[in-house]
Design a protein around this motif. Structure first.
Motif, mmCIF file in Angstrom:
data_model
loop_
_atom_site.group_PDB
_atom_site.id
_atom_site.type_symbol
_atom_site.label_atom_id
_atom_site.label_comp_id
_atom_site.label_asym_id
_atom_site.label_seq_id
_atom_site.Cartn_x
_atom_site.Cartn_y
_atom_site.Cartn_z
ATOM 1 N N ASN A 25 43.979 10.848 -27.462
ATOM 2 C CA ASN A 25 43.270 10.727 -28.738
ATOM 3 C C ASN A 25 42.678 9.326 -28.839
ATOM 4 O O ASN A 25 43.392 8.335 -28.667
ATOM 5 C CB ASN A 25 44.212 10.962 -29.914
ATOM 6 N N VAL A 26 41.366 9.254 -29.116
ATOM 7 C CA VAL A 26 40.705 7.949 -29.197
ATOM 8 C C VAL A 26 39.983 7.719 -30.523
ATOM 9 O O VAL A 26 39.514 6.618 -30.784
ATOM 10 C CB VAL A 26 39.711 7.729 -28.030
ATOM 11 N N ASP A 45 41.077 2.367 -24.922
ATOM 12 C CA ASP A 45 41.979 1.496 -24.180
ATOM 13 C C ASP A 45 41.699 1.711 -22.692
ATOM 14 O O ASP A 45 42.146 2.696 -22.107
ATOM 15 C CB ASP A 45 43.426 1.832 -24.516
ATOM 16 N N ARG A 46 40.936 0.807 -22.105
ATOM 17 C CA ARG A 46 40.539 0.932 -20.691
ATOM 18 C C ARG A 46 41.743 1.099 -19.768
ATOM 19 O O ARG A 46 41.731 1.938 -18.868
ATOM 20 C CB ARG A 46 39.763 -0.307 -20.250
ATOM 21 N N GLU A 47 42.751 0.293 -19.990
ATOM 22 C CA GLU A 47 43.916 0.318 -19.104
ATOM 23 C C GLU A 47 44.626 1.665 -19.152
ATOM 24 O O GLU A 47 44.977 2.234 -18.123
ATOM 25 C CB GLU A 47 44.876 -0.811 -19.494
ATOM 26 N N GLU A 48 44.836 2.177 -20.354
ATOM 27 C CA GLU A 48 45.518 3.474 -20.488
ATOM 28 C C GLU A 48 44.709 4.579 -19.818
ATOM 29 O O GLU A 48 45.251 5.381 -19.068
ATOM 30 C CB GLU A 48 45.738 3.820 -21.961
ATOM 31 N N GLY A 127 46.203 5.572 -33.889
ATOM 32 C CA GLY A 127 47.055 4.428 -34.162
ATOM 33 C C GLY A 127 47.493 3.586 -32.992
ATOM 34 O O GLY A 127 46.679 3.028 -32.278
ATOM 35 N N ASP A 128 48.790 3.537 -32.780
ATOM 36 C CA ASP A 128 49.374 2.676 -31.758
ATOM 37 C C ASP A 128 49.212 3.234 -30.356
ATOM 38 O O ASP A 128 49.583 2.586 -29.388
ATOM 39 C CB ASP A 128 50.876 2.448 -32.039
ATOM 40 N N ASP A 129 48.650 4.448 -30.234
ATOM 41 C CA ASP A 129 48.435 5.010 -28.902
ATOM 42 C C ASP A 129 47.408 4.201 -28.141
ATOM 43 O O ASP A 129 47.315 4.244 -26.941
ATOM 44 C CB ASP A 129 47.945 6.468 -28.985
ATOM 45 N N VAL A 130 46.541 3.470 -28.877
ATOM 46 C CA VAL A 130 45.459 2.729 -28.228
ATOM 47 C C VAL A 130 45.820 1.268 -28.159
ATOM 48 O O VAL A 130 46.445 0.724 -28.992
ATOM 49 C CB VAL A 130 44.140 2.946 -29.002
#
Length: 130
Positions: A25-26, A45-48, A127-130
């Motif tokens: 989810n973005v 989030d590029r890294e994720e 939220g905090d997923d990113v």
């Protein structure tokens, strides 16, 4: 007492490998016809995302989601989709597709403040997923 306004929203997802069905989810896109409001918020989030697939072109993804936002807001540069009315833009953006940028099935609710609701939904689903 503030009037309750009907709204619709969808979660914006990145599906790094469509055939695997995994997604991150973005963002959120929210539409409220009565308030004549459409809003979109996202974070990448590029890294994720690079952890899901080395083949995912994150720069292209960023360009694609930026054009998604241009179309949502009806800004110039969004082609024919930007010239549609707000309802049609929301429907086009939330249509089922099998690309790496997808949305959930639209959901709905009632709010007195669509802008605040967009923020709350973003915090809840991204939220905090990113």
């Amino acid at each position: 007492m503030h009037k309750k306004l009907f709204y619709e929203y969808a979660v914006i997802r990145v599906v790094p490998k469509v055939e695997r069905g995994e997604f991150v989810n973005v963002g959120i896109i929210l539409f409220c016809k009565t308030a004549r409001y459409i809003g979109m918020k996202y974070e990448i989030d590029r890294e994720e995302l690079s952890g899901y697939s080395s083949e995912l072109d994150i720069d292209l993804l960023l360009q694609t989601i930026a054009s998604f936002k241009t179309m949502a807001y009806g800004e110039s540069g969004g082609g024919e989709i930007s010239r549609l009315d707000m309802v049609e833009r929301f429907r086009w953006l939330t249509a089922v597709r099998s690309t790496c940028l997808q949305t959930s099935t639209p959901q709905h609710g009632f709010t007195t403040d669509p802008v605040r609701t967009l923020e709350m939904l973003f915090d809840e689903y991204v939220g905090d997923d990113v």
